[in-house]
Design a protein around this motif. Sequence first.
Motif, PDB file in Angstrom:
ATOM      1  N   GLY A 164      15.943  17.404 -47.304  1.00 49.99           N
ATOM      2  CA  GLY A 164      16.204  16.596 -48.352  1.00 49.99           C
ATOM      3  C   GLY A 164      17.614  16.907 -49.183  1.00 49.99           C
ATOM      4  N   LEU A 165      17.927  18.330 -49.162  1.00 53.23           N
ATOM      5  CA  LEU A 165      19.166  18.876 -49.599  1.00 53.23           C
ATOM      6  C   LEU A 165      20.315  18.173 -48.708  1.00 53.23           C
ATOM      7  CD1 LEU A 165      20.822  20.226 -51.593  1.00 53.23           C
ATOM      8  CD2 LEU A 165      20.343  22.490 -50.347  1.00 53.23           C
ATOM      9  N   PHE A 166      19.989  18.383 -47.486  1.00 51.23           N
ATOM     10  CA  PHE A 166      21.149  17.830 -46.411  1.00 51.23           C
ATOM     11  C   PHE A 166      21.272  16.254 -46.607  1.00 51.23           C
ATOM     12  CE2 PHE A 166      21.976  16.079 -42.310  1.00 51.23           C
ATOM     13  CZ  PHE A 166      23.168  16.417 -41.913  1.00 51.23           C
ATOM     14  N   ALA A 167      20.286  15.706 -46.838  1.00 51.27           N
ATOM     15  CA  ALA A 167      20.491  14.210 -47.153  1.00 51.27           C
ATOM     16  C   ALA A 167      21.384  13.951 -48.580  1.00 51.27           C
ATOM     17  CB  ALA A 167      19.084  13.250 -47.310  1.00 51.27           C
ATOM     18  N   ARG A 218      28.455  22.119 -40.630  1.00 57.25           N
ATOM     19  CA  ARG A 218      28.561  23.293 -41.406  1.00 57.25           C
ATOM     20  C   ARG A 218      27.631  23.154 -42.718  1.00 57.25           C
ATOM     21  NH1 ARG A 218      33.085  26.551 -41.244  1.00 57.25           N
ATOM     22  NH2 ARG A 218      34.454  25.739 -39.494  1.00 57.25           N
ATOM     23  N   ILE A 219      27.383  21.970 -43.243  1.00 58.01           N
ATOM     24  CA  ILE A 219      26.455  22.104 -44.502  1.00 58.01           C
ATOM     25  C   ILE A 219      24.922  22.300 -44.116  1.00 58.01           C
ATOM     26  CG2 ILE A 219      25.326  20.202 -45.864  1.00 58.01           C
ATOM     27  CD1 ILE A 219      27.753  18.734 -46.340  1.00 58.01           C
ATOM     28  N   TRP A 220      24.707  21.798 -42.642  1.00 62.28           N
ATOM     29  CA  TRP A 220      23.335  21.905 -42.172  1.00 62.28           C
ATOM     30  C   TRP A 220      23.139  23.494 -41.836  1.00 62.28           C
ATOM     31  CZ3 TRP A 220      18.613  20.557 -42.782  1.00 62.28           C
ATOM     32  CH2 TRP A 220      17.438  21.019 -41.516  1.00 62.28           C
ATOM     33  N   LYS A 221      23.997  23.999 -41.461  1.00 65.85           N
ATOM     34  CA  LYS A 221      24.102  25.636 -41.070  1.00 65.85           C
ATOM     35  C   LYS A 221      23.815  26.428 -42.447  1.00 65.85           C
ATOM     36  CE  LYS A 221      26.627  29.297 -38.804  1.00 65.85           C
ATOM     37  NZ  LYS A 221      26.837  30.178 -39.695  1.00 65.85           N
ATOM     38  N   ILE A 222      24.417  26.072 -43.442  1.00 63.54           N
ATOM     39  CA  ILE A 222      24.339  26.860 -44.775  1.00 63.54           C
ATOM     40  C   ILE A 222      23.142  26.434 -45.419  1.00 63.54           C
ATOM     41  CG2 ILE A 222      25.199  26.809 -47.192  1.00 63.54           C
ATOM     42  CD1 ILE A 222      28.087  26.105 -46.166  1.00 63.54           C
ATOM     43  N   ILE A 223      22.578  25.368 -45.200  1.00 62.62           N
ATOM     44  CA  ILE A 223      21.132  24.975 -45.699  1.00 62.62           C
ATOM     45  C   ILE A 223      20.151  25.843 -45.019  1.00 62.62           C
ATOM     46  CG2 ILE A 223      19.490  23.144 -46.082  1.00 62.62           C
ATOM     47  CD1 ILE A 223      21.878  21.225 -46.594  1.00 62.62           C
ATOM     48  N   LYS A 224      20.270  25.932 -43.539  1.00 62.13           N
ATOM     49  CA  LYS A 224      19.267  26.556 -42.592  1.00 62.13           C
ATOM     50  C   LYS A 224      19.240  28.018 -43.187  1.00 62.13           C
ATOM     51  CE  LYS A 224      18.291  26.252 -38.460  1.00 62.13           C
ATOM     52  NZ  LYS A 224      18.469  26.067 -36.838  1.00 62.13           N
ATOM     53  N   ASP A 270      19.590  29.196 -45.718  1.00 62.62           N
ATOM     54  CA  ASP A 270      19.339  29.448 -47.210  1.00 62.62           C
ATOM     55  C   ASP A 270      20.228  30.047 -48.226  1.00 62.62           C
ATOM     56  OD1 ASP A 270      16.784  28.070 -47.156  1.00 62.62           O
ATOM     57  OD2 ASP A 270      15.581  29.846 -46.353  1.00 62.62           O
ATOM     58  N   ARG A 271      21.563  29.308 -47.892  1.00 61.96           N
ATOM     59  CA  ARG A 271      22.575  30.129 -48.530  1.00 61.96           C
ATOM     60  C   ARG A 271      22.974  28.944 -49.797  1.00 61.96           C
ATOM     61  NH1 ARG A 271      27.342  30.849 -45.709  1.00 61.96           N
ATOM     62  NH2 ARG A 271      26.522  29.689 -43.764  1.00 61.96           N
ATOM     63  N   GLU A 272      23.748  29.214 -50.773  1.00 59.76           N
ATOM     64  CA  GLU A 272      24.172  28.289 -51.777  1.00 59.76           C
ATOM     65  C   GLU A 272      24.933  27.439 -51.086  1.00 59.76           C
ATOM     66  OE1 GLU A 272      22.810  27.580 -54.740  1.00 59.76           O
ATOM     67  OE2 GLU A 272      21.192  29.276 -54.352  1.00 59.76           O
ATOM     68  N   LEU A 273      24.805  26.279 -51.347  1.00 59.72           N
ATOM     69  CA  LEU A 273      25.938  25.189 -50.717  1.00 59.72           C
ATOM     70  C   LEU A 273      26.666  24.729 -51.898  1.00 59.72           C
ATOM     71  CD1 LEU A 273      26.688  23.176 -48.853  1.00 59.72           C
ATOM     72  CD2 LEU A 273      24.962  21.688 -49.416  1.00 59.72           C
ATOM     73  N   ASP A 274      27.682  25.385 -51.896  1.00 61.08           N
ATOM     74  CA  ASP A 274      28.857  24.927 -53.011  1.00 61.08           C
ATOM     75  C   ASP A 274      29.770  23.966 -52.365  1.00 61.08           C
ATOM     76  OD1 ASP A 274      30.801  24.785 -54.685  1.00 61.08           O
ATOM     77  OD2 ASP A 274      31.009  26.988 -55.167  1.00 61.08           O
ATOM     78  N   LEU A 275      29.468  22.581 -52.643  1.00 61.43           N
ATOM     79  CA  LEU A 275      30.054  21.425 -52.078  1.00 61.43           C
ATOM     80  C   LEU A 275      31.588  21.479 -52.452  1.00 61.43           C
ATOM     81  CD1 LEU A 275      27.910  18.150 -52.306  1.00 61.43           C
ATOM     82  CD2 LEU A 275      28.842  19.593 -50.284  1.00 61.43           C
ATOM     83  N   PRO A 276      31.829  21.858 -53.827  1.00 66.96           N
ATOM     84  CA  PRO A 276      33.261  21.962 -53.747  1.00 66.96           C
ATOM     85  C   PRO A 276      34.042  22.820 -52.885  1.00 66.96           C
ATOM     86  CG  PRO A 276      32.136  21.795 -56.054  1.00 66.96           C
ATOM     87  CD  PRO A 276      31.153  21.813 -54.907  1.00 66.96           C
ATOM     88  N   LYS A 277      33.585  24.006 -52.881  1.00 61.45           N
ATOM     89  CA  LYS A 277      34.090  25.167 -51.764  1.00 61.45           C
ATOM     90  C   LYS A 277      34.056  24.657 -50.388  1.00 61.45           C
ATOM     91  CE  LYS A 277      33.418  29.278 -54.520  1.00 61.45           C
ATOM     92  NZ  LYS A 277      32.992  30.658 -54.787  1.00 61.45           N
ATOM     93  N   HIS A 278      32.750  23.990 -49.990  1.00 58.54           N
ATOM     94  CA  HIS A 278      32.713  23.436 -48.780  1.00 58.54           C
ATOM     95  C   HIS A 278      33.894  22.283 -48.631  1.00 58.54           C
ATOM     96  CE1 HIS A 278      30.765  21.678 -45.015  1.00 58.54           C
ATOM     97  NE2 HIS A 278      30.972  20.497 -45.728  1.00 58.54           N
ATOM     98  N   THR A 279      34.136  21.462 -49.547  1.00 57.42           N
ATOM     99  CA  THR A 279      35.091  20.316 -49.253  1.00 57.42           C
ATOM    100  C   THR A 279      36.502  21.017 -49.069  1.00 57.42           C
ATOM    101  OG1 THR A 279      33.677  18.970 -50.865  1.00 57.42           O
ATOM    102  CG2 THR A 279      36.098  18.229 -50.363  1.00 57.42           C
TER     103      THR A 279
END
Length: 614
Positions: free
Chosen positions: A189-192, A339-345, A347-356
């Motif tokens: 759900g978070l990945f979606a 990269r997003i899925w790796k972070i989610i798997k 269980d790390r915080e997914l900071d989208l601005p930093k990811h972007t």
Amino acid sequence: MANEAKVKGNAAFSAGNYADAIRHYTEAIYLSPDDHVLYSNRSAAYASRLQNYSDAVSAYKKGLELDPANQVLQSSLREARNESFETHLIEEDGTLNGVELDKFLKKVNLAECGLDYAVVSIMGPQSSVFYAKFHVHVHVHFALPLGKTTKGIWMARCADIEPCTLVMDVEGSDGEERKDDTAFERRSGLFALAVSHIVLINMFYTSVGLENAASKPLLENVLQGVLRLFSPRKTTLMFVVRDLVEMTQLDICKRDLMKNIQKIWDSIPKPERHKRTPLSTFFNIEVEGLPNFMEKKDKFKEQVEILRQRFNRSIAPGGLAGDRRDTTPGSDFSVSAQRIWKIIKEDRELDLPKHTAMIANIRCEEIVAKKLKAFDENEERRQLEEGAKTNPSPGFRKEYNKIINSCLDGYDKETEYYDEGVRSEKRKPLKEKMMLLVQSAVQSIFAHIGSRTLEEFKEAFHNAFKKGKNAKVAADNCKEAWMKSFDDRCADVIVEQAICNTFEEREKLQRAIDSYVEVKCLQKEKKGLEKVVAIGLAGAAIVTVGVVGGTAALAAGVMSGSFPALAGGALPAAAVVVDTAATALPNAVVTAVVTGATAAGALIAGESVAFSPH
């Protein structure tokens, strides 16, 4: 009966009427869902009709669930998968198929889309039904048995939807495969939410408004998940309410659903920065309804097609995702998703601005390296440089600047969708490294121009000498002319962006010219001096007087005809050098050198020749 529908399907298939064949096979599957032959037949119809390999893949897979050892179905599935615009993005065990994702995205040409694409995720019970509807035609997969849910996440391209729209089928919440394990549902759900512009949540009418409905954990997961993305990333949530008895019930559903969503939003814990952030900052809410498929097939299909068309031009102003933000360029979707899925798997915080920003940094650096390599290996640039070494032309600077600007414009174009700060920061070292290459090339051209100018000066100076011109005057005139020639030629190849200058080469050329002139003048003086000496010796008389054992001998060598008055002792000038140490020797040597003044006026004196005693 199933067999009757199958016969009709076979007849339609033989006649090339694949749409009717699919319809009859689908009806037969509904009546006999465990007959794998029906799935195989329908797969063949899908594959034949408009090369619809995506539908064929789904049908072959369903047949293999019933008959896993069927080699014909296995072979057909492999073939259909090779041709379909579909991929198993995330496996049941959580493995993301990066290689297959790249192949899929290449097939759909997502890299060419830039930001002009949309991603739709379908979640909730029986999400596969809608997944099928959104990426194929109207009549697909509505005989899907309950409990047969998607495993993992599938992705496909929507057919006949503009712009390019990818749809993800997220593992349904009504399957028994996971039992009480909600980790995958939470992560998926978070990945979606992280990769999609529109999230379609499929729910049944009977679940709306119920405190303990099956959809409530899903809603909580979605609403809490968006807060983990760190920034208000506008996402459209579309709730599709299934099994309405009457479409008039939809208004009541909308009211109850909005109240329920707001209640969940108010109750979930939020970080301090979002304590007062309204739901509308993160989401657009849309609610649609559908009748029961088994009771109202035609109406269901009609409503689904209407719903499907809402996804046309979804990213245009006023569209379902018209106010989306922070979209990843199509060329980076694979890298970003992995990269997003790796972070989610993890269980790390997914900071989208930093990811972007991280994706922007990585991609901009890759583009810098690519552009720099292309500039360094540019054949047109190299030909210009070689031509300028021998014959600089006034058009050199314009053509060279065109190549430089083309490279920088290419970088700007390929990075236009990234953060302005990141792309500007990475552009600077690109230009700096390009200018180092330009400076090296231009300085080499200056050196060649200097060498050529020096040779031309030498030739001009030599010709002036041959004509008897004064050395200093000739040197000054030639130097002035050829230094100007050097300056003019260099001016044609100076590239302002690279901050090139001719000072070093100009100084080097001046020193070379001055050195050459000095050497030539010395050589001429030496030749003149040698000529003077030769003339002086030709008019001289050398008299040597030797005293040996007390006996004096006079030797006079007279060049015949040089001095007619010599016999009378009339010398223009005379010098006698007597070795006073002769008394200490067995033999006394007295040398007298008589040197005459030549017509040139040169006086050569003091030259003596010593002879060994006999």
